[in-house]
Write a protein that holds these residues in place. Sequence first.
Motif, PDB file in Angstrom:
ATOM      1  N   THR A  61     -83.661 -20.447 -45.905  1.00  0.00           N
ATOM      2  CA  THR A  61     -83.528 -18.987 -45.808  1.00  0.00           C
ATOM      3  C   THR A  61     -83.109 -18.559 -44.654  1.00  0.00           C
ATOM      4  N   TYR A  62     -82.550 -17.470 -44.670  1.00  0.00           N
ATOM      5  CA  TYR A  62     -81.924 -16.632 -43.368  1.00  0.00           C
ATOM      6  C   TYR A  62     -82.278 -15.439 -43.133  1.00  0.00           C
ATOM      7  N   VAL A  64     -84.209 -30.902 -37.057  1.00  0.00           N
ATOM      8  CA  VAL A  64     -83.794 -29.719 -37.521  1.00  0.00           C
ATOM      9  C   VAL A  64     -82.664 -29.134 -36.413  1.00  0.00           C
ATOM     10  N   SER A  65     -81.523 -28.820 -37.234  1.00  0.00           N
ATOM     11  CA  SER A  65     -80.319 -28.148 -36.333  1.00  0.00           C
ATOM     12  C   SER A  65     -79.876 -26.656 -36.584  1.00  0.00           C
ATOM     13  N   LEU A  66     -79.631 -25.954 -35.980  1.00  0.00           N
ATOM     14  CA  LEU A  66     -79.022 -24.825 -36.035  1.00  0.00           C
ATOM     15  C   LEU A  66     -77.852 -24.657 -35.332  1.00  0.00           C
ATOM     16  N   GLN A  67     -76.595 -24.492 -36.449  1.00  0.00           N
ATOM     17  CA  GLN A  67     -75.157 -24.291 -35.922  1.00  0.00           C
ATOM     18  C   GLN A  67     -75.003 -22.797 -35.973  1.00  0.00           C
ATOM     19  N   MET A  68     -74.599 -22.194 -34.836  1.00  0.00           N
ATOM     20  CA  MET A  68     -74.512 -20.695 -34.686  1.00  0.00           C
ATOM     21  C   MET A  68     -73.108 -20.408 -34.252  1.00  0.00           C
ATOM     22  N   ASN A  69     -72.398 -19.995 -35.038  1.00  0.00           N
ATOM     23  CA  ASN A  69     -71.032 -19.479 -35.176  1.00  0.00           C
ATOM     24  C   ASN A  69     -70.895 -17.905 -34.864  1.00  0.00           C
ATOM     25  N   LYS A  91     -76.784 -14.219 -41.598  1.00  0.00           N
ATOM     26  CA  LYS A  91     -76.253 -15.063 -42.903  1.00  0.00           C
ATOM     27  C   LYS A  91     -74.723 -15.103 -42.546  1.00  0.00           C
ATOM     28  N   GLY A  92     -74.219 -16.262 -43.017  1.00  0.00           N
ATOM     29  CA  GLY A  92     -72.599 -16.441 -43.113  1.00  0.00           C
ATOM     30  C   GLY A  92     -72.212 -16.814 -41.525  1.00  0.00           C
ATOM     31  N   ARG A  93     -73.093 -16.634 -40.615  1.00  0.00           N
ATOM     32  CA  ARG A  93     -72.638 -17.090 -39.094  1.00  0.00           C
ATOM     33  C   ARG A  93     -73.581 -18.334 -38.926  1.00  0.00           C
ATOM     34  N   PHE A  94     -74.740 -18.375 -39.328  1.00  0.00           N
ATOM     35  CA  PHE A  94     -75.648 -19.484 -38.661  1.00  0.00           C
ATOM     36  C   PHE A  94     -75.803 -20.657 -39.959  1.00  0.00           C
ATOM     37  N   THR A  95     -75.858 -21.782 -39.686  1.00  0.00           N
ATOM     38  CA  THR A  95     -76.287 -22.899 -40.637  1.00  0.00           C
ATOM     39  C   THR A  95     -77.360 -23.709 -40.112  1.00  0.00           C
ATOM     40  N   ILE A  96     -78.330 -24.031 -40.885  1.00  0.00           N
ATOM     41  CA  ILE A  96     -79.516 -24.800 -40.741  1.00  0.00           C
ATOM     42  C   ILE A  96     -79.349 -26.003 -41.542  1.00  0.00           C
ATOM     43  N   SER A  97     -79.977 -27.226 -40.828  1.00  0.00           N
ATOM     44  CA  SER A  97     -79.715 -28.249 -41.491  1.00  0.00           C
ATOM     45  C   SER A  97     -80.790 -29.185 -41.258  1.00  0.00           C
ATOM     46  N   LEU A 141     -88.144 -14.728 -37.421  1.00  0.00           N
ATOM     47  CA  LEU A 141     -87.624 -15.790 -38.247  1.00  0.00           C
ATOM     48  C   LEU A 141     -86.017 -15.648 -38.324  1.00  0.00           C
ATOM     49  N   VAL A 142     -85.307 -16.734 -37.758  1.00  0.00           N
ATOM     50  CA  VAL A 142     -84.059 -16.898 -37.996  1.00  0.00           C
ATOM     51  C   VAL A 142     -83.573 -17.634 -39.258  1.00  0.00           C
ATOM     52  N   ALA A 143     -84.035 -18.719 -39.498  1.00  0.00           N
ATOM     53  CA  ALA A 143     -83.670 -19.533 -40.605  1.00  0.00           C
ATOM     54  C   ALA A 143     -85.118 -20.570 -40.910  1.00  0.00           C
TER      55      ALA A 143
END
Length: 120
Positions: A57-58, A77-82, A63-69, A47-49
């Motif tokens: 949940t991440y 569903v989107s996953l922004q990965m920085n 944590k702190g790098r990826f954002t799920i929306s 599981l990523v998020a």
Amino acid sequence: QVQLVESGGGLVQPGGSLRLSCTASGSIFSISVMGWYRQAPGKERELVAHITSGSTTYRDSVKGRFTISRDNTKNTVSLQMNSLKPEDTAVYYCNAALSQRLLDPPDDYWGQGTQVTVSS
């Protein structure tokens, strides 16, 4: 019939960003949870998020790098990965727990997967 279609994978240098998107379509009554998993070669899927109507949940390593929306109006569903790292390299799979009819318990559905490669 339900389909989950992902987009947005690719090759990126360490420290770069990518955005994954997934749209669920077909006969859908409600979606309980949407999320992203990943599987690297020789490793188990993890599981990523994931995101429900009220919480996210991440896994610790993102944590702190990826954002799920999530956009409930579009079943996306989107996953922004920085700040991507080489260890983020994997096939990323979209997942949805959804019901096709009122009173049906949710079933798991999966996308086909999209490759994310982090390399210089």
